[in-house]
Design a protein around this motif. Structure first.
Motif, PDB file in Angstrom:
ATOM      1  N   SER A   1      28.380 -36.046  22.598  1.00 59.33           N
ATOM      2  CA  SER A   1      29.922 -36.526  22.191  1.00 59.33           C
ATOM      3  C   SER A   1      30.365 -35.962  20.594  1.00 59.33           C
ATOM      4  O   SER A   1      29.624 -35.601  19.855  1.00 59.33           O
ATOM      5  N   PHE A   2      31.603 -36.346  20.348  1.00 60.32           N
ATOM      6  CA  PHE A   2      32.030 -36.068  19.233  1.00 60.32           C
ATOM      7  C   PHE A   2      33.253 -37.239  18.701  1.00 60.32           C
ATOM      8  O   PHE A   2      33.735 -37.838  19.458  1.00 60.32           O
ATOM      9  N   GLY A   3      32.563 -37.773  17.482  1.00 60.72           N
ATOM     10  CA  GLY A   3      33.543 -39.027  17.086  1.00 60.72           C
ATOM     11  C   GLY A   3      34.605 -38.634  16.583  1.00 60.72           C
ATOM     12  O   GLY A   3      34.819 -37.304  15.635  1.00 60.72           O
ATOM     13  N   VAL A   4      35.651 -39.539  16.499  1.00 64.19           N
ATOM     14  CA  VAL A   4      37.029 -39.105  15.857  1.00 64.19           C
ATOM     15  C   VAL A   4      36.823 -39.618  14.540  1.00 64.19           C
ATOM     16  O   VAL A   4      36.466 -40.884  14.359  1.00 64.19           O
ATOM     17  N   LYS A   5      37.072 -38.799  13.672  1.00 63.03           N
ATOM     18  CA  LYS A   5      37.204 -39.047  12.064  1.00 63.03           C
ATOM     19  C   LYS A   5      38.616 -39.259  11.521  1.00 63.03           C
ATOM     20  O   LYS A   5      39.430 -38.726  12.084  1.00 63.03           O
ATOM     21  N   ILE A   6      38.527 -40.069  10.277  1.00 63.07           N
ATOM     22  CA  ILE A   6      39.916 -39.742   9.377  1.00 63.07           C
ATOM     23  C   ILE A   6      39.335 -39.070   8.530  1.00 63.07           C
ATOM     24  O   ILE A   6      38.484 -38.897   7.831  1.00 63.07           O
ATOM     25  N   ILE A   7      40.117 -37.711   8.293  1.00 72.19           N
ATOM     26  CA  ILE A   7      39.801 -36.594   7.598  1.00 72.19           C
ATOM     27  C   ILE A   7      40.786 -36.624   6.331  1.00 72.19           C
ATOM     28  O   ILE A   7      41.970 -36.524   6.363  1.00 72.19           O
ATOM     29  N   ILE A   8      39.921 -36.607   5.230  1.00 77.86           N
ATOM     30  CA  ILE A   8      40.658 -36.768   3.985  1.00 77.86           C
ATOM     31  C   ILE A   8      40.639 -35.338   3.332  1.00 77.86           C
ATOM     32  O   ILE A   8      39.424 -34.738   3.051  1.00 77.86           O
ATOM     33  N   GLY A   9      41.800 -35.063   2.882  1.00 80.89           N
ATOM     34  CA  GLY A   9      41.895 -33.636   2.056  1.00 80.89           C
ATOM     35  C   GLY A   9      42.257 -33.831   0.713  1.00 80.89           C
ATOM     36  O   GLY A   9      43.391 -34.500   0.780  1.00 80.89           O
ATOM     37  N   SER A  10      41.652 -33.468  -0.471  1.00 79.26           N
ATOM     38  CA  SER A  10      42.343 -33.589  -1.768  1.00 79.26           C
ATOM     39  C   SER A  10      41.712 -32.617  -2.855  1.00 79.26           C
ATOM     40  O   SER A  10      40.267 -32.527  -2.828  1.00 79.26           O
ATOM     41  N   LYS A  11      42.469 -32.056  -3.391  1.00 74.26           N
ATOM     42  CA  LYS A  11      41.834 -30.905  -4.522  1.00 74.26           C
ATOM     43  C   LYS A  11      41.005 -29.935  -3.865  1.00 74.26           C
ATOM     44  O   LYS A  11      39.851 -29.525  -4.555  1.00 74.26           O
ATOM     45  N   GLY A  12      41.147 -29.349  -2.849  1.00 78.75           N
ATOM     46  CA  GLY A  12      40.243 -28.431  -1.954  1.00 78.75           C
ATOM     47  C   GLY A  12      38.843 -28.983  -1.446  1.00 78.75           C
ATOM     48  O   GLY A  12      38.401 -28.195  -1.196  1.00 78.75           O
ATOM     49  N   THR A  13      38.886 -30.253  -1.389  1.00 83.43           N
ATOM     50  CA  THR A  13      37.580 -31.000  -0.911  1.00 83.43           C
ATOM     51  C   THR A  13      37.996 -31.711   0.330  1.00 83.43           C
ATOM     52  O   THR A  13      38.992 -32.216   0.459  1.00 83.43           O
ATOM     53  N   THR A  14      36.814 -32.084   1.082  1.00 78.72           N
ATOM     54  CA  THR A  14      37.045 -32.882   2.224  1.00 78.72           C
ATOM     55  C   THR A  14      36.027 -33.746   2.442  1.00 78.72           C
ATOM     56  O   THR A  14      34.889 -33.750   2.339  1.00 78.72           O
ATOM     57  N   ALA A  15      36.505 -34.979   2.988  1.00 82.95           N
ATOM     58  CA  ALA A  15      35.707 -36.375   3.188  1.00 82.95           C
ATOM     59  C   ALA A  15      36.132 -36.768   4.545  1.00 82.95           C
ATOM     60  O   ALA A  15      37.080 -36.690   5.090  1.00 82.95           O
ATOM     61  N   TYR A  16      34.966 -37.461   5.275  1.00 87.27           N
ATOM     62  CA  TYR A  16      35.304 -38.109   6.455  1.00 87.27           C
ATOM     63  C   TYR A  16      34.953 -39.689   6.462  1.00 87.27           C
ATOM     64  O   TYR A  16      34.153 -39.995   5.836  1.00 87.27           O
ATOM     65  N   ILE A  17      35.985 -40.259   7.252  1.00 83.19           N
ATOM     66  CA  ILE A  17      35.628 -41.955   7.408  1.00 83.19           C
ATOM     67  C   ILE A  17      35.552 -42.074   8.952  1.00 83.19           C
ATOM     68  O   ILE A  17      36.404 -41.496   9.617  1.00 83.19           O
TER      69      ILE A  17
END
Length: 320
Positions: free
Chosen positions: A18-34
């Motif tokens: 399966s695939f978890g739904v994430k909050i995708i954060i983009g800032s200054k060319g970088t990416t993070a996930y919650i």
């Protein structure tokens, strides 16, 4: 300026596919996930930032939009938006319903158990928390636990191969955790999640030993490299038997140079109301074992310089 959106990571499916739904954060060319507690069974159930072709698509999409809105409101208050996605993530997570976070409350509850001396229970509660985060994600909040969430957690445990006995333990831990959160006024339930949920029954095991088996254990002689371990384990088992089933942790802390053992049982010290002390008369059979290992301070010493109680408990368990 940082941006956030809903999405999935196609390159990183869960163990079950399966695939978890994430909050995708983009800032200054970088990416993070919650992480969120929501997931889709396969890639065909995710399209245009929404769950599709799923029986609970409408309900879950509404909840996801509400969740995203909460994070957007927090993002609007960030003092310095010109930071990396990792920094934005840390800011959002620190401020997202911190008091209502399952992870934050459970970790505080586990710390409380450890301070109360209930280290074994705290450790097992930690294992349950690990499975809860595995199932729902780190951002799940206490208010989201409903009967349907309990059913989902049970299914997750069964999918991982847990037996009814293990599920009983995990669910009992979760029930205690939600009860404590409600009692601490961290969360308020109109209907307590476990009211109509039936915890699976533990498998019944016949673990009684006969008088003949007990006699054989008492009289057993051991040889070889394990002689010392088996002798210590046998002596502690018989001593507990002669002292009304006293726990090892209470036995090791008790003074045993008198005619009685008086102690407060650690396991129930914080729960039991009224008189908490337990007093047991030391019988001759128990005295014979005690005198073999008694120090001048009136405590038991088995010749092991273990600094941690858990190490000695593990040693005795293996010996048994």
């Amino acid at each position: 300026m940082a941006t956030i959106s809903l999405g999935i990571r196609q390159a990183k499916p869960n163990v079950d596919g399966s695939f978890g739904v994430k909050i995708i954060i983009g800032s200054k060319g970088t990416t993070a996930y919650i992480s969120t507690r929501f997931k889709v069974d396969n890639l065909s159930q995710w399209k245009g930032g929404k769950i599709v072709r799923h029986p609970d698509a409408d309900v879950n999409n509404r909840k996801l939009r509400a969740l995203l809105s909460e994070y957007e409101a927090i993002l609007d208050s960030i003092p310095n938006p010109n930071v990396s996605a990792k920094d934005v993530k840390e800011y959002l997570e620190r401020r997202f319903r911190k008091s209502d976070s399952l992870k934050a409350y459970a970790e505080a509850y586990i710390t409380r158990l450890e301070k109360e001396g209930r280290k074994s229970y705290a450790q097992n509660m930690g294992y349950t928390l690990k499975y809860l985060i595995e199932c729902f994600g780190e951002s799940v909040i206490l208010q989201e636990f409903t009967p349907s969430a309990l059913t989902l957690f049970e299914k997750h445990l069964r999918k991982g191969g847990s037996s009814d006995t293990t599920i009983n333990i995990r669910m009992s831990h979760l029930k205690a955790l939600l009860n404590a959160a409600a009692n601490d006024s961290i969360v308020e339930y109109k209907v307590f999640p476990f009211r109509n949920y039936k915890i699976p029954t533990k498998a019944v095991r016949d673990i009684c030993i006969s008088k003949e088996e007990l006699h054989r254990l008492r009289e057993a002689k051991f040889k070889g490299v394990s002689e010392r371990r088996h002798t210590v384990a046998r002596d502690l088992f018989m001593l507990s038997f002669y002292c009304a089933g006293i726990n090892l942790t209470d036995l090791m802390d008790a003074r045993l140079d008198g005619d009685t053992i008086t102690f407060v049982r650690k396991k129930t010290a914080t729960k039991k109301q009224g008189e908490k002390e337990v007093s047991i008369t030391i019988q001759p059979e128990a005295r014979a074992i005690i005198d073999k290992h008694l120090t001048k301070e009136g405590k038991l010493d088995f010749g092991y310089n273990y600094s941690q109680y858990e190490q000695f408990r593990s040693f005795v368990t293996k010996g048994l």
